[in-house]
Enzyme design. Sequence first.
Site, PDB file in Angstrom:
ATOM      1  N   ARG A  49       0.846  -1.208   0.000  1.00  0.00           N
ATOM      2  CA  ARG A  49       0.000   0.000   0.000  1.00  0.00           C
ATOM      3  C   ARG A  49       0.878   1.255   0.000  1.00  0.00           C
ATOM      4  NH1 ARG A  49      -2.029   1.955   4.348  1.00  0.00           N
ATOM      5  NH2 ARG A  49      -2.520   0.003   5.399  1.00  0.00           N
ATOM      6  N   TYR A 101     -17.996  17.659 -14.495  1.00  0.00           N
ATOM      7  CA  TYR A 101     -18.314  16.268 -14.170  1.00  0.00           C
ATOM      8  C   TYR A 101     -19.115  16.219 -12.868  1.00  0.00           C
ATOM      9  CZ  TYR A 101     -17.724  11.389 -12.931  1.00  0.00           C
ATOM     10  OH  TYR A 101     -17.956  10.084 -12.556  1.00  0.00           O
ATOM     11  N   ASP A 172      -9.137  19.544 -13.802  1.00  0.00           N
ATOM     12  CA  ASP A 172      -9.458  18.191 -14.248  1.00  0.00           C
ATOM     13  C   ASP A 172      -9.198  18.161 -15.758  1.00  0.00           C
ATOM     14  OD1 ASP A 172     -10.643  15.853 -15.176  1.00  0.00           O
ATOM     15  OD2 ASP A 172     -12.159  15.844 -13.600  1.00  0.00           O
ATOM     16  N   LYS A 197     -10.416   6.899 -19.033  1.00  0.00           N
ATOM     17  CA  LYS A 197     -10.900   7.415 -20.326  1.00  0.00           C
ATOM     18  C   LYS A 197      -9.817   7.230 -21.396  1.00  0.00           C
ATOM     19  CE  LYS A 197     -14.040   8.725 -17.436  1.00  0.00           C
ATOM     20  NZ  LYS A 197     -15.146   7.852 -17.132  1.00  0.00           N
TER      21      LYS A 197
END
Length: 370
Positions: A49, A101, A172, A197
């Site tokens: 992690r 978004y 973004d 995307k």
Amino acid sequence: MHYPEPSAESALIHAGTRRDRGEPVVPPPLLTSIFASAGDPGQYPAYARNGNPTWRAVEEALGALERAEAVLFSSGQAASMALMLALADGRERILLPRDGYFNARVLAAKLVPHGAQAVLVDLQDLGEVERELRRGPALLWAETPTNPLLRVADLSALAGLASAAGAPLVVDNTVATGLLQQPLDLGAVASLCSLTKSAAGHSDLILGAVLTRDPGLLAELRTWRTLGGGIAGPMETWLALRSLKTMSLRVRRQSATALAIATHLASHPRVTAVHYPGTCASTLELARKQMPDGFGPLLSFEVDGGAAAADAVIAAARLIVPATSFGGAETTWERRGRWPGEVAPESLIRLSSGLEPAEDLIADIDHCLA
Ligand code: PLP
């Protein structure tokens, strides 16, 4: 002889590539949660992690695109959450685009008890942004082009307003990607990308990343990733590394096809509006300056006859896939208003150009609109 630094496009292809004899040229995914370790755990990798070497090549490739350090996350939303937690703390407000978004707005509203109040603004209305920035310490969260209305905001102007107000600007950059738009060069402290995307581009994984040149923010993002646990799985990361090698070819082709489709739709009698940075007259000059190599894969358009008519258009397709998200190899579309929380016009269809020949797509669209 001066040997120039390889371009970002070469870095996308070569990040992680090995060239020592006997080494696999393509690094394999590292599937482990623990590393053999003893003593000071800060010296070596100990727990996955905290870090997985599989992340390194993808972060290097993305970093080369925007000349920055990248921090990979399990999704675009995990990246957004870490960025909001890192920057909104101690600030009163987070200014977000009204037409961006929708889950960024939903997330910001959820984080209010841990950070700043979400305030919606129109990023094209610089007066409104300036007024809101003056009301108290804030974070300015920009998105351009916006999803799903593909509106273009002037990043240099927003950076100027943010800097005058002492507010960090984050962008973004998912729709354009670092190939087409460079927010950090225009004054942003961080650039965010959902790799889900077109960066990864095969509709087969969910990942996200934040890019920054600010060492303090970089450390904070890594801390939030380790403690929040929004880490990228090694298999997804490995798929992303494979995909980034073709990112430049895909994004350029998708942008050219999207422009051809938007241009075609603009003169179709059933289409009442087309939203695409490459065809929107009022922001075309800005879009050309800010995205000199293409306008991205995403466009949207409205049809006559309301929601039912738009649903019928989508259902008639033989090639275009009815699905959400964008940036994949296969062209997809959806009526955006079907999502609760979205604010799109009811007949708005958002279309993501894939890699099929533009003529095939235009023939399918004409058949659906007939
Ligand atoms: N930003 C934009 C512009 C998006 O369209 C999306 C997802 O649709 C995200 C962020 C979130 O990314 P992810 O789905 O990878 O969490």
